[in-house]
Write an enzyme that holds these catalytic residues in place. Structure first.
Site, short mmCIF file in Angstrom:
data_model
loop_
_atom_site.label_atom_id
_atom_site.label_comp_id
_atom_site.label_asym_id
_atom_site.label_seq_id
_atom_site.Cartn_x
_atom_site.Cartn_y
_atom_site.Cartn_z
CG ASP A 71 -2.23 0.75 0.92
OD1 ASP A 71 -3.30 0.10 0.85
OD2 ASP A 71 -2.18 2.00 0.73
CG ASP A 109 -9.91 5.24 -5.86
OD1 ASP A 109 -10.93 5.39 -6.58
OD2 ASP A 109 -9.41 6.16 -5.20
CG ASP A 134 -18.10 -1.69 -2.97
OD1 ASP A 134 -16.91 -1.52 -3.30
OD2 ASP A 134 -18.84 -0.76 -2.60
CE1 TYR A 156 -12.24 1.11 4.02
CE2 TYR A 156 -10.95 0.47 2.11
CZ TYR A 156 -11.17 1.33 3.16
OH TYR A 156 -10.34 2.40 3.35
CD GLU A 157 -15.23 -9.46 1.29
OE1 GLU A 157 -15.86 -10.45 0.87
OE2 GLU A 157 -13.98 -9.39 1.30
CB THR A 197 -10.93 -6.20 2.91
OG1 THR A 197 -12.15 -5.59 2.48
CG2 THR A 197 -10.33 -7.02 1.77
#
EC number: 2.1.1.33
Length: 211
Positions: free
Chosen positions: A69, A118, A154, A193-194, A191
């Protein structure tokens, strides 16, 4: 998604050189030495706060994992998870995904993951998408023949774009999930976010593609 700047993040990374490879150019072609074994190496480009890469490392001790990252604060949070897990088979890099050939030899990486990248929805930003052809050129150089990319998002627009990008590049789409969490797929590691999206009932798309 951007994360608020974390005080002391740089020092946190520098104080943990076992897990954070501070001079990755020197490791090119010798990642087996870094890990101390010749196990397969999988990388995640855009590893976020580290839930996925740490979870995978704990689940698969016979595989070495590298989380990548560019965001300093984000990587410092990922380091927290790695330290807490004490997983011996994970390392972290703060580098850009477009420069991977500076850090890995041809075929040195066995598999890679792109999770919730992103989407860069504006047309003028297309080349920033991690599934753009220019990135695929880079990935192909560090993966072996028939090397795999596993992709989750997503964002339907990015998913459709990526399907087309992989296909137009000549890659083979092995499997495609249009609603991962409603499928019978086993072994999914989420993750941060998931997990958040799943609670909201958002659809998660996934695919596996090979060069």
């Amino acid at each position: 998604m951007r994360v608020r700047k974390r005080k002391g993040a740089q020092e946190h990374l520098e104080n943990n050189p076992h897990y954070v490879i501070l001079e990755p150019e020197a490791a090119k072609g010798r990642w087996c030495e870094v890990f101390g074994n010749d196990h397969p190496i999988h990388i995640e480009v855009g590893s976020g706060k580290g839930a996925f890469i740490t979870g995978m490392a704990l689940k698969n001790p016979e595989i070495n994992y590298i989380g990548i990252d560019i965001q300093l604060s984000v990587l410092s949070y990922a380091l927290d998870k790695v330290l807490a897990s004490q997983a011996p088979n994970v390392r972290l890099l703060r580098v850009d995904g477009s420069s991977l050939t500076n850090y890995f030899d041809a075929g040195e990486i066995d598999m890679m993951y792109l999770n919730f990248s992103d989407p860069w929805p504006k047309s003028r930003h297309e080349k920033r998408r991690l599934t753009h052809r220019s990135f695929l050129d880079t990935y192909k150089q560090i993966l072996p023949e028939n090397g795999e990319i596993h992709f989750k998002t997503d964002n339907r627009g990015l998913f459709e774009y990526s399907l087309a990008s992989f296909s137009q590049y000549g890659m083979t789409l092995k499997q495609v999930w249009l609603d991962l969490h409603a499928s019978d797929y086993q072994g999914n590691v989420m993750t941060e976010y998931e997990a958040r999206f799943a609670k909201k009932g958002q659809v998660i798309y996934r695919l596996e593609a090979t060069f």
